[in-house]
Design a protein around this motif. Sequence first.
Motif, mmCIF file in Angstrom:
data_model
loop_
_atom_site.group_PDB
_atom_site.id
_atom_site.type_symbol
_atom_site.label_atom_id
_atom_site.label_comp_id
_atom_site.label_asym_id
_atom_site.label_seq_id
_atom_site.Cartn_x
_atom_site.Cartn_y
_atom_site.Cartn_z
ATOM 1 N N ASN A 3 0.816 -1.221 0.000
ATOM 2 C CA ASN A 3 0.000 0.000 0.000
ATOM 3 C C ASN A 3 0.846 1.266 0.000
ATOM 4 O O ASN A 3 0.394 2.306 -0.468
ATOM 5 C CB ASN A 3 -0.939 0.014 1.199
ATOM 6 N N ARG A 4 2.056 1.185 0.535
ATOM 7 C CA ARG A 4 2.909 2.372 0.549
ATOM 8 C C ARG A 4 3.439 2.679 -0.856
ATOM 9 O O ARG A 4 3.554 3.836 -1.242
ATOM 10 C CB ARG A 4 4.059 2.170 1.525
ATOM 11 N N TYR A 5 3.804 1.637 -1.585
ATOM 12 C CA TYR A 5 4.302 1.793 -2.962
ATOM 13 C C TYR A 5 3.505 0.882 -3.894
ATOM 14 O O TYR A 5 4.008 -0.132 -4.374
ATOM 15 C CB TYR A 5 5.794 1.451 -3.041
ATOM 16 N N GLN A 9 8.538 1.158 -5.996
ATOM 17 C CA GLN A 9 9.345 2.346 -5.734
ATOM 18 C C GLN A 9 9.889 2.882 -7.052
ATOM 19 O O GLN A 9 9.975 2.158 -8.049
ATOM 20 C CB GLN A 9 10.472 2.013 -4.772
ATOM 21 N N PHE A 10 10.258 4.150 -7.044
ATOM 22 C CA PHE A 10 10.789 4.777 -8.254
ATOM 23 C C PHE A 10 12.085 4.102 -8.671
ATOM 24 O O PHE A 10 12.985 3.883 -7.859
ATOM 25 C CB PHE A 10 11.030 6.279 -8.019
ATOM 26 N N HIS A 63 -3.846 17.870 -3.303
ATOM 27 C CA HIS A 63 -3.124 19.130 -3.078
ATOM 28 C C HIS A 63 -1.607 18.902 -3.102
ATOM 29 O O HIS A 63 -0.863 19.729 -3.638
ATOM 30 C CB HIS A 63 -3.555 19.765 -1.757
ATOM 31 N N HIS A 64 -1.170 17.781 -2.557
ATOM 32 C CA HIS A 64 0.268 17.470 -2.564
ATOM 33 C C HIS A 64 0.791 17.306 -3.992
ATOM 34 O O HIS A 64 1.873 17.805 -4.322
ATOM 35 C CB HIS A 64 0.545 16.192 -1.759
ATOM 36 N N ILE A 65 0.042 16.612 -4.833
ATOM 37 C CA ILE A 65 0.484 16.435 -6.223
ATOM 38 C C ILE A 65 0.667 17.800 -6.884
ATOM 39 O O ILE A 65 1.674 18.042 -7.562
ATOM 40 C CB ILE A 65 -0.514 15.566 -7.026
ATOM 41 N N ALA A 66 -0.278 18.701 -6.673
ATOM 42 C CA ALA A 66 -0.169 20.041 -7.271
ATOM 43 C C ALA A 66 1.085 20.758 -6.765
ATOM 44 O O ALA A 66 1.845 21.317 -7.564
ATOM 45 C CB ALA A 66 -1.421 20.859 -6.970
ATOM 46 N N HIS A 158 2.044 7.141 -8.850
ATOM 47 C CA HIS A 158 2.169 6.629 -7.479
ATOM 48 C C HIS A 158 1.011 7.145 -6.616
ATOM 49 O O HIS A 158 0.305 6.360 -5.971
ATOM 50 C CB HIS A 158 3.527 7.097 -6.940
ATOM 51 N N HIS A 159 0.780 8.445 -6.638
ATOM 52 C CA HIS A 159 -0.300 9.008 -5.823
ATOM 53 C C HIS A 159 -1.685 8.750 -6.435
ATOM 54 O O HIS A 159 -2.664 8.648 -5.699
ATOM 55 C CB HIS A 159 -0.057 10.486 -5.548
ATOM 56 N N PHE A 160 -1.759 8.622 -7.739
ATOM 57 C CA PHE A 160 -3.016 8.218 -8.362
ATOM 58 C C PHE A 160 -3.424 6.845 -7.818
ATOM 59 O O PHE A 160 -4.592 6.629 -7.461
ATOM 60 C CB PHE A 160 -2.866 8.175 -9.888
ATOM 61 N N ALA A 161 -2.464 5.940 -7.731
ATOM 62 C CA ALA A 161 -2.740 4.599 -7.190
ATOM 63 C C ALA A 161 -3.133 4.679 -5.714
ATOM 64 O O ALA A 161 -3.998 3.926 -5.256
ATOM 65 C CB ALA A 161 -1.519 3.697 -7.386
#
Length: 169
Positions: A3-5, A9-10, A63-66, A158-161
């Motif tokens: 759930n974290r990644y 990971q990148f 908001h973080h993604i932006a 990553h954040h979309f997921a």
Amino acid sequence: MNNRYPIGQFHCPHEIQAKDIQMWIREISTLPSRLNALTVSLDECKLTKTYRENSWNVRQLIHHIADSHLIGYTRMKLALTEENPVVKTYEESEWVKLTDYDLSVTISLQLLESLHERWAYFLKNLSTTQLQRTYQYPDGSQMRIEQSIALYAWHGNHHFAHIQLALHN
């Protein structure tokens, strides 16, 4: 699944091909419409859902993604206009506590739509030489623009997921 990644990971390939860059630019370009489709009908209850215990909620993630992508765009422009500039880092866990994270996600979704349209246009028009330009972090590590494109494409996905996980919890 982690759930974290949730997408792993990148990892940036050592040898970056033009087709990789084109794919990453497409991912950056389409992120706002994918986020809009995923979040268009969310009510307050769903915006406060998290993808794991003690994680950011859907509103905070958007908001973080932006915020993060504004910084990424700026870093790339700095790399093109200065010689290997040192870029500032930021405390994202502190930014999420600021009052603008209480705003409607529509604000950040609109910002992402405009930013990503401009960013994708900018990236599509970089030369091979420009893609090799670098910026550096305060610890001295460097990143080429082509690597940064990979990073921010991954970051959005990553954040979309994370948002998908939160909405299905």
